[in-house]
Design a protein around this motif. Structure first.
Motif, short mmCIF file in Angstrom:
data_model
loop_
_atom_site.label_atom_id
_atom_site.label_comp_id
_atom_site.label_asym_id
_atom_site.label_seq_id
_atom_site.Cartn_x
_atom_site.Cartn_y
_atom_site.Cartn_z
N HIS A 22 56.05 39.18 69.07
CA HIS A 22 56.97 39.06 70.20
C HIS A 22 56.19 38.87 71.50
N GLN A 23 55.04 39.48 71.62
CA GLN A 23 54.24 39.38 72.83
C GLN A 23 53.51 38.04 72.95
N HIS A 24 53.43 37.30 71.85
CA HIS A 24 52.62 36.07 71.84
C HIS A 24 53.44 34.88 71.35
N PRO A 25 54.52 34.53 72.05
CA PRO A 25 55.38 33.43 71.61
C PRO A 25 54.70 32.07 71.80
N GLU A 26 55.00 31.16 70.89
CA GLU A 26 54.50 29.79 70.98
C GLU A 26 55.64 28.83 70.68
N LEU A 27 55.54 27.62 71.21
CA LEU A 27 56.64 26.67 71.13
C LEU A 27 56.38 25.56 70.12
N GLN A 28 57.47 25.13 69.50
CA GLN A 28 57.50 23.95 68.64
C GLN A 28 56.34 23.94 67.63
N PHE A 29 55.56 22.85 67.63
CA PHE A 29 54.51 22.71 66.62
C PHE A 29 53.22 23.46 66.98
N GLU A 30 53.14 23.99 68.21
CA GLU A 30 51.90 24.61 68.66
C GLU A 30 51.86 26.10 68.36
N CYS A 31 52.11 26.45 67.12
CA CYS A 31 52.14 27.86 66.71
C CYS A 31 50.81 28.29 66.10
N HIS A 32 49.72 27.91 66.71
CA HIS A 32 48.40 28.13 66.12
C HIS A 32 48.01 29.61 66.09
N GLU A 33 48.24 30.32 67.20
CA GLU A 33 47.89 31.74 67.22
C GLU A 33 48.78 32.52 66.27
N THR A 34 50.06 32.16 66.22
CA THR A 34 50.98 32.80 65.29
C THR A 34 50.53 32.57 63.85
N THR A 86 63.69 38.81 80.01
CA THR A 86 64.11 39.79 81.02
C THR A 86 64.40 41.15 80.42
N THR A 87 63.88 41.43 79.21
CA THR A 87 64.17 42.69 78.54
C THR A 87 63.51 43.88 79.21
N GLY A 88 62.35 43.69 79.83
CA GLY A 88 61.62 44.79 80.41
C GLY A 88 60.94 45.68 79.40
N LEU A 89 60.86 45.25 78.15
CA LEU A 89 60.23 46.04 77.10
C LEU A 89 58.73 46.15 77.31
N ASP A 90 58.14 47.23 76.81
CA ASP A 90 56.70 47.36 76.96
C ASP A 90 55.94 46.39 76.08
N TYR A 91 56.64 45.75 75.14
CA TYR A 91 56.02 44.71 74.31
C TYR A 91 56.66 43.35 74.58
N ALA A 92 57.16 43.16 75.78
CA ALA A 92 57.77 41.88 76.15
C ALA A 92 56.73 40.77 76.11
N SER A 93 57.22 39.55 76.12
CA SER A 93 56.35 38.37 76.09
C SER A 93 55.30 38.43 77.19
N LYS A 94 54.06 38.12 76.80
CA LYS A 94 52.97 38.03 77.76
C LYS A 94 52.80 36.61 78.31
N ILE A 95 53.60 35.69 77.81
CA ILE A 95 53.46 34.28 78.18
C ILE A 95 54.63 33.88 79.08
#
Length: 386
Positions: A22-34, A86-95
């Motif tokens: 959840h903290q490291h979202p990637e888009l479309q085909f660029e899901c390399h880290e995931t 906009t969740t405000g979670l402590d593990y919210a997206s870093k991107i």
């Protein structure tokens, strides 16, 4: 009935995995880290046959069971959405500008949970193909993976997928035989007029008035051009034109979406849009051009496989926790391409109360993960028993 006990033991691991994703979202085909994260977990589970770089960043991993048998495919999508969380979670997206607002972090986690269990127990014959797919949210990653030959390359005989459903009871399952989600098309209309001063409209060919005429006429496609019992949605979703209150612009742009189940209805909509654009343009003295793009086809479950999957889901959620004929909806899903290539089924998994999909406050419910992982695991053990 509860999730598989051994998988329930993984609940904290799955929560950790999901929140990292959840903290490291990637888009479309660029899901390399995931994909890299997925591969690391698979190797930790003792899975050695891992194929990377399919459809750019997709992964297919094979788990061997006990004895000869067919290969069953299980798919999870990995990509996120171009939205600010906009969740405000402590593990919210870093991107910035990217978030897992559709729960694909949870889908990936559930398949990882099933992979850990299946690799540990191997209480099935044949093989399991774990399909981690990029680019469901536009790009049609499932179709690209099929085009790149995964069904034949890994000898996959049938294929299944889950999608979370906010507000449905936690751990419940819904499916339906036949069509479950719609085909999705996109239309673009560009209008070229002659701009000028807002005080002298007679010296212009106003694209704004033509735009309004086209948009109004489009509404008659559903109300007057199709059989009322055939599901159809035609929505104008964007209009862009103008720059100031006293300027009639040179052009206008209209964009929208079409949702259908029947190819003949799809053909009719494309034809009528062309006729409407041409006719309205002529009546207002402007030029207009239509671009109609056919997107994901309808997601169509194999009837027998859908009912089999519902039986398996009942082992996890209990008979009362499974809706077997939930009907179809107008959303779209690129898993359709995999179901065109092989028989299988698509199911929805309830995750309890919470913000809806594609909402900046959405968050996958970690309590749902053991249910989904258990479903995938029991599906394999039931379809391919030793």
């Amino acid at each position: 009935m509860p999730p598989v006990n051994r998988i329930a033991d993984y609940a904290e691991d799955m929560k950790t995995w999901r929140r990292w994703l959840h903290q490291h979202p990637e888009l479309q085909f660029e899901c390399h880290e995931t994909a890299g994260f997925v591969v690391e977990r698979l190797r930790e589970f003792g899975i050695s046959e891992i194929h990377e770089g399919i459809a750019t960043s997709g992964v297919v991993a094979i788990i061997e069971g006990q004895g000869e048998g067919p290969t069953i495919g299980l798919r999870a999508d990995m990509d996120a959405l171009p939205m600010q969380e906009t969740t405000g979670l402590d593990y919210a997206s870093k991107i910035p500008g990217k978030m897992h607002a559709c729960g694909h972090d949870g889908h990936t986690t559930m398949l990882l949970g099933a992979a850990k269990y299946l690799a540990e127990t191997r209480r099935f014959k044949g093989r399991v193909a774990l399909i981690f797919q990029p680019a469901e949210e536009g790009g049609g990653g499932a179709g690209v993976m099929v085009e790149e030959g995964i069904m034949d390359r890994f000898d996959i005989k049938e294929v299944y997928a889950l999608h979370n459903t906010p507000s449905a009871p936690l751990g419940s399952f819904t499916t339906t035989p036949g069509a479950i989600m719609a085909a999705v098309d996109t239309f673009h209309i560009h209008i070229d007029g002659v701009g000028g001063h807002g005080a002298y409209p007679h010296e212009t060919r106003d694209p704004v008035v033509a735009c309004l005429g086209i948009c109004n006429a489009i509404q008659t496609i559903v109300s007057r051009n199709h059989r009322s019992l055939d599901d159809l949605v035609v929505s104008v979703t964007q209009i862009h034109t103008g720059s100031a209150d006293n300027i009639i612009p040179d052009g206008a742009y209209i964009n929208g979406t079409v949702r259908t189940f029947d190819p003949t209805v799809q053909d009719m909509v494309e034809r009528r849009l062309g006729e409407i654009v041409a006719g309205q343009a002529a009546s207002y003295g402007v030029e207009a051009r239509l671009s109609y793009e056919r997107g994901y086809p309808a997601t169509v479950n194999n009837g027998d496989k859908a009912m089999f999957a519902a039986d398996v889901a009942a082992e996890v959620a209990g008979a009362a926790g499974v809706v077997r004929n939930g009907g179809r909806e107008m959303g779209a899903e690129d898993f359709a391409y995999m179901l065109e290539a092989r028989p299988g089924a698509y199911l929805f998994l309830g995750q309890g109360e919470g913000a809806g999909l594609h909402n900046p406050n959405y968050n996958f419910n970690d309590e749902a993960a053991p249910y989904g992982a258990s479903f995938f695991a029991r599906l394999v053990e039931t379809a391919q028993p030793i």
